[in-house]
Design a protein around this motif. Structure first.
Motif, PDB file in Angstrom:
ATOM      1  N   TYR A 278       0.846  -1.197   0.000  1.00  0.00           N
ATOM      2  CA  TYR A 278       0.000   0.000   0.000  1.00  0.00           C
ATOM      3  C   TYR A 278       0.874   1.237   0.000  1.00  0.00           C
ATOM      4  O   TYR A 278       1.649   1.470   0.921  1.00  0.00           O
ATOM      5  CB  TYR A 278      -0.926   0.011   1.216  1.00  0.00           C
ATOM      6  CG  TYR A 278      -1.847   1.203   1.242  1.00  0.00           C
ATOM      7  CD1 TYR A 278      -2.539   1.606   0.096  1.00  0.00           C
ATOM      8  CD2 TYR A 278      -2.022   1.940   2.413  1.00  0.00           C
ATOM      9  CE1 TYR A 278      -3.390   2.694   0.125  1.00  0.00           C
ATOM     10  CE2 TYR A 278      -2.880   3.039   2.457  1.00  0.00           C
ATOM     11  CZ  TYR A 278      -3.557   3.408   1.300  1.00  0.00           C
ATOM     12  OH  TYR A 278      -4.392   4.500   1.310  1.00  0.00           O
ATOM     13  N   PRO A 280       0.058   5.094  -0.478  1.00  0.00           N
ATOM     14  CA  PRO A 280      -1.002   6.099  -0.655  1.00  0.00           C
ATOM     15  C   PRO A 280      -0.693   7.126  -1.728  1.00  0.00           C
ATOM     16  O   PRO A 280      -1.609   7.658  -2.360  1.00  0.00           O
ATOM     17  CB  PRO A 280      -1.105   6.749   0.735  1.00  0.00           C
ATOM     18  CG  PRO A 280      -0.532   5.724   1.676  1.00  0.00           C
ATOM     19  CD  PRO A 280       0.545   5.023   0.906  1.00  0.00           C
ATOM     20  N   SER A 283      -1.301   4.971  -5.290  1.00  0.00           N
ATOM     21  CA  SER A 283      -2.530   4.229  -5.571  1.00  0.00           C
ATOM     22  C   SER A 283      -3.578   4.557  -4.532  1.00  0.00           C
ATOM     23  O   SER A 283      -3.261   4.978  -3.415  1.00  0.00           O
ATOM     24  CB  SER A 283      -2.261   2.720  -5.592  1.00  0.00           C
ATOM     25  OG  SER A 283      -1.736   2.299  -4.339  1.00  0.00           O
ATOM     26  N   ASN A 284      -4.831   4.332  -4.920  1.00  0.00           N
ATOM     27  CA  ASN A 284      -5.943   4.615  -4.017  1.00  0.00           C
ATOM     28  C   ASN A 284      -6.226   3.469  -3.060  1.00  0.00           C
ATOM     29  O   ASN A 284      -6.953   3.650  -2.079  1.00  0.00           O
ATOM     30  CB  ASN A 284      -7.201   4.916  -4.831  1.00  0.00           C
ATOM     31  CG  ASN A 284      -7.038   6.157  -5.696  1.00  0.00           C
ATOM     32  OD1 ASN A 284      -6.403   7.129  -5.286  1.00  0.00           O
ATOM     33  ND2 ASN A 284      -7.589   6.109  -6.901  1.00  0.00           N
ATOM     34  N   ALA A 285      -5.726   2.278  -3.365  1.00  0.00           N
ATOM     35  CA  ALA A 285      -5.989   1.094  -2.541  1.00  0.00           C
ATOM     36  C   ALA A 285      -4.759   0.200  -2.579  1.00  0.00           C
ATOM     37  O   ALA A 285      -3.889   0.347  -3.432  1.00  0.00           O
ATOM     38  CB  ALA A 285      -7.214   0.345  -3.062  1.00  0.00           C
ATOM     39  N   GLU A 330      -5.179  -3.206  -8.046  1.00  0.00           N
ATOM     40  CA  GLU A 330      -5.705  -2.921  -6.723  1.00  0.00           C
ATOM     41  C   GLU A 330      -6.701  -4.002  -6.308  1.00  0.00           C
ATOM     42  O   GLU A 330      -7.316  -4.660  -7.139  1.00  0.00           O
ATOM     43  CB  GLU A 330      -6.390  -1.551  -6.721  1.00  0.00           C
ATOM     44  CG  GLU A 330      -5.422  -0.398  -6.997  1.00  0.00           C
ATOM     45  CD  GLU A 330      -6.138   0.941  -6.998  1.00  0.00           C
ATOM     46  OE1 GLU A 330      -7.384   0.947  -6.860  1.00  0.00           O
ATOM     47  OE2 GLU A 330      -5.453   1.976  -7.127  1.00  0.00           O
ATOM     48  N   TYR A 336     -11.876  -3.536   0.825  1.00  0.00           N
ATOM     49  CA  TYR A 336     -11.171  -2.378   1.366  1.00  0.00           C
ATOM     50  C   TYR A 336     -11.159  -2.417   2.906  1.00  0.00           C
ATOM     51  O   TYR A 336     -10.115  -2.234   3.542  1.00  0.00           O
ATOM     52  CB  TYR A 336     -11.837  -1.079   0.900  1.00  0.00           C
ATOM     53  CG  TYR A 336     -11.505  -0.692  -0.523  1.00  0.00           C
ATOM     54  CD1 TYR A 336     -10.630  -1.436  -1.294  1.00  0.00           C
ATOM     55  CD2 TYR A 336     -12.074   0.452  -1.092  1.00  0.00           C
ATOM     56  CE1 TYR A 336     -10.330  -1.080  -2.592  1.00  0.00           C
ATOM     57  CE2 TYR A 336     -11.775   0.825  -2.383  1.00  0.00           C
ATOM     58  CZ  TYR A 336     -10.905   0.058  -3.137  1.00  0.00           C
ATOM     59  OH  TYR A 336     -10.611   0.416  -4.419  1.00  0.00           O
TER      60      TYR A 336
END
Length: 376
Positions: A278, A280, A283-285, A330, A336
């Motif tokens: 991960y 941030p 990427s968003n996820a 992702e 999530y």
């Protein structure tokens, strides 16, 4: 022999069309080429009619003004003739250049530019009189004959109507001065050529679809030819298997090299392993950097342990990630919350001073949507 008896009912493939194109076999329409050349000639005549008329008058005047000394001297007469030839070439050069370009570019209107040495090779079969007669009296030969007759009737009818309509203007040319008569004659000839082209355009509109259909018909394939082509394109099955094996090995090595960059490894406990990272800022996820079953899962675990990557045993989450997430992409939106809690759990372990190599045996239950559970 059996293949020859099969009917060519299948549409030609892209490879067959490309092979035919490389051999110079493309759809061509002689009627379209003729129409384009005639239209170009008429337009050039309309644009340069006055220039050509004045040039012709000047050439005729200079050619007939010969003094006695020039006529009696062969050398001077030859020079005079050469000068007249040069004047004629200079006068006709623009027209000849335009017509040459149109004659070269017109065939490209249907089929594009194609150059193949196969069409330049001599073929003795074309010298066979029996085959020649067969081509003449074939269905294609009959169609060409009918097309020629229709073309003659159409263009002849248009020419007759044009001459009938312009008969008075043509007769009136005899009462005009030479220069004016030549100019009007050139203009009338150009317009007449354009009118004749209308018939050629009609013929081309009919001929172009016919030529495209005939070209496609000649390239049609039998089912056996389709199968053979598919085999050639696919190649040897053993070779394909070896290529796929090498691709898997290369992908596996690349995947293992990304495991040290992961933030956590989720396992089940020895059958599935999924490495997550991960970032941030990028990427968003979280992104899956590696995953595998059985032996590959154990390899992922070993590489992670060597590089201090936390390994967490969560069978439901590991299985769900394995079946619903792809390497390099992702995680699904439905996971999530579960992965966020997993990362928070790992960060808490680190905050409590637990070694990153620690493989947790007791972990909280991470929330997994029921629709994702049902699909595994």
């Amino acid at each position: 022999m059996a293949e020859d008896l099969q009917e060519r009912t299948e549409e030609p493939s892209g490879k067959r069309r490309e092979d035919a194109r490389q051999k110079g076999q493309v759809a061509r329409s002689r009627e379209l080429n003729s129409a384009l050349v005639m239209i170009a000639a008429a337009l050039v005549f309309l644009a340069t009619g006055g220039y050509l008329a004045n040039g012709m008058v000047r050439m005729a005047t200079n050619g007939l003004q010969l003094d006695r000394a020039t006529i009696m001297d062969e050398t001077l007469l030859l020079h005079h003739l050469m000068a007249a030839v040069i004047d004629a070439l200079l006068l006709l050069t623009p027209f000849m250049i335009v017509m040459l370009l149109v004659a070269l570019l017109a065939p490209m209107a249907l089929g594009g530019m194609v150059f193949s040495f196969d069409q330049l090779r001599p073929k003795l079969s074309k010298l066979d009189p029996i085959k020649g007669l067969g081509r003449i009296f074939s269905t294609r030969g009959l169609a060409e004959l009918v097309k020629a007759l229709l073309k003659f009737l159409l263009v002849g009818s248009i020419a007759t109507l044009w001459i009938y309509h312009e008969a008075e203007s043509i007769v009136a040319l005899g009462y005009q001065p030479v220069e004016a008569a030549l100019g009007q004659l050139g203009s009338s000839a150009a317009w007449a050529l354009l009118v004749f082209c209308s018939g050629m355009i009609v013929i081309s509109i009919i001929d172009v679809p016919l030529q495209l259909w005939e070209h496609t018909r000649q390239l049609r394939m039998t089912r056996q030819e389709q199968k053979e082509e598919a085999k050639q394109m696919e190649g040897d099955p053993h070779l394909r298997s070896r290529i796929r094996q090498l691709q898997r090995e290369r992908a596996g090595r690349r995947m293992m090299s990304d495991v040290p960059t992961a933030d956590v490894i989720v396992m089940n406990p020895n059958h599935y392993a999924v490495a997550l990272r991960y970032q941030p800022d990028n990427s968003n996820a979280p992104v899956v950097v590696a995953k595998g079953m059985n032996l590959i899962a154990l390899q992922i675990r070993d590489v992670a342990m060597e590089h201090d990557v936390p390994v967490v045993q969560s069978p439901p989450l590991a299985r769900t990630l394995y079946y619903h997430a792809e390497i390099g992409r992702e995680i699904p939106a439905g996971l999530y919350m579960a992965v966020a809690q997993l990362l928070a759990y790992v960060y808490q372990l680190r905050g409590d001073g637990v070694s990153p190599k620690y493989t947790a045996s007791q972990v909280p239950d991470f929330p997994i949507p029921d629709e994702l559970k049902r699909d595994i």
